[in-house]
Design an enzyme around this catalytic site. Structure first.
Site: not given
Length: 424
Positions: A310, A337
């Site tokens: 992330e 994602h």
């Protein structure tokens, strides 16, 4: 591609020197809400993050029979008998799409799941297959939308899963596992699981609730059947959301302190300390918070971000500004994602003059002067974070759909712009 209301990213004309306070962690908030909804009594999630993802989680759990009061800063949660006959909107929240079905399996009746159009491309099939192995009835599909046919209980037991696409597959089963008749024994079989710190976060929180978890064997997690004790949680600041703020210090050669940075944490965002040090920044952690001081010139790095994917968009933005080549690897999983982040980053950074080469599992960077232009976000909050960092040191960067940052950070544009006003 449409570009509604592109947002001019504020430009820093001097090194910044600021202190900021950040909203709470999405990862901690949504795990705390799930465990509170499964607990043996009422509890409170204090300083809960109020964002689209967390409100979607609260709405999903309310639909299943919990009572979650989100009117204040501290969210009171009262568990209720789990019920079906409801619909769950996952939005763009992977935690809702993956954490809620194992809970919904404990309800009696049908529960329908859907979300934003892009969510229908995000992987969830491995977890749905695992639920079927554990005795849950589901539609024959591996994508949204799907309907779960709950019977009021789940047999549980052993299950083998390939969690190489997302650590959330493992966390999802562990969070609800104590309420299954046999508990749950999850074994991973496949390439290495990404974002391991998020599984460690899940295990730590389960133990806080009195749940017995055995994680002594690699790639195996066992949750014993039993009660989920009601526990109040105090949510830490979201350390992943600290990325653009700390990167602002790195990019401008300035200094930023993020207040209340925990001395010890299970959040993967804590890796920013090591990453920014490697890029030449000064990094100091005190009781007041974490202070990052940017260097005169950013150093290139060679980093494996497999466990903290992330953070890749923010780190990629800094790599595009570094004075030496960089390589980011181990992040093939971030293609699944909110968008295919590797292709999106290579496309948008190159459009602004960067020299970025896309690989199967990462990105390579060569130093190149940047220019202004439109940076598309693909409805991905982390892409917007990368864009504003570049805009802080590059004239004329426009951010498409900056409002997507509301997924995990309420009024991020206003908060970010306020930094530049405060800096003068």
């Amino acid at each position: 591609m449409t570009t509604p209301d592109p947002w001019p990213a504020p430009r820093a004309h001097a090194p910044v020197d600021l202190a900021v306070s950040l909203p709470g962690s999405k990862s901690l908030t949504n795990r705390a809400l799930v465990l509170a909804a499964l607990a043996d009594g009422p509890s409170v999630v204090r300083r809960a993050l109020r964002s689209r993802d967390t409100l979607l989680m609260a709405g999903a759990l309310n639909a299943l029979g919990a009572a979650i009061d989100v009117s204040g800063d501290d969210w009171a949660v009262t568990p209720g008998p789990l019920r079906g006959g409801s619909q769950v909107d996952c939005g763009l929240a992977g935690t809702v799409m993956r954490f809620v079905p194992p809970v919904a399996a404990l309800a009696e009746g049908d529960v329908a799941f859907d979300g934003d159009p892009h969510m229908r491309n995000r992987p969830v099939g491995a977890m749905l297959a695992a639920l079927r192995t554990l005795g849950v009835r589901l539609d024959d599909t591996d994508r949204l939308p799907f309907t779960l046919h709950g019977t009021g209980s789940v047999a549980g037991g052993e299950v083998v899963i390939d969690a190489s696409a997302s650590s959330q597959f493992v966390s999802a089963l562990l969070l609800a596992g104590a309420r299954y008749e046999k508990g749950v024994d999850v074994r991973h079989d496949g390439k290495p699981v990404p974002s391991q710190p998020h599984i460690e976060m899940t295990v730590a929180m389960l133990r806080q609730h009195g749940v017995e978890v055995d994680d002594s064997d690699a790639n195996r997690w066992s949750v014993a059947p039993g009660t989920v004790r009601a526990v109040d949680h105090l949510i830490e600041p979201d350390l992943s959301n600290a990325g653009p703020f700390l990167a602002l210090a790195a990019a401008t050669g300035g200094r930023i302190t993020v207040r209340d940075w925990p001395q010890r944490t299970t959040q993967g965002g804590d890796a920013l300390r090591e990453i920014l040090t490697a890029m030449g920044c000064g990094v100091t952690l005190t009781e007041d918070g974490l202070t990052v001081t940017g260097p005169e010139r950013l150093q290139g790095v060679d980093l494996d971000l497999h466990d903290v994917g992330e953070l890749a968009p923010v780190v990629a933005a800094l790599c595009a500004l570094a004075e030496a080549p960089s390589h980011l690897r181990g992040i093939a999983h971030i293609r699944g994602h909110e968008t295919d982040r590797l292709t999106a980053l290579a496309t948008e950074l190159n459009a602004l003059g960067a020299e970025v080469t896309e690989h199967d599992d990462g990105l390579s960077f060569r130093p190149a002067p940047l220019r202004g232009g439109l940076f598309h976000t693909y409805a991905d909050h982390r892409m917007a974070h990368a864009a504003v960092i570049l805009g802080a040191v590059t004239d004329g960067v426009l951010v498409e759909n900056v409002a997507t940052t509301g997924k995990t950070f309420p009024d991020f544009p206003g908060h970010w712009s306020g930094l530049f006003t405060a800096a003068g």
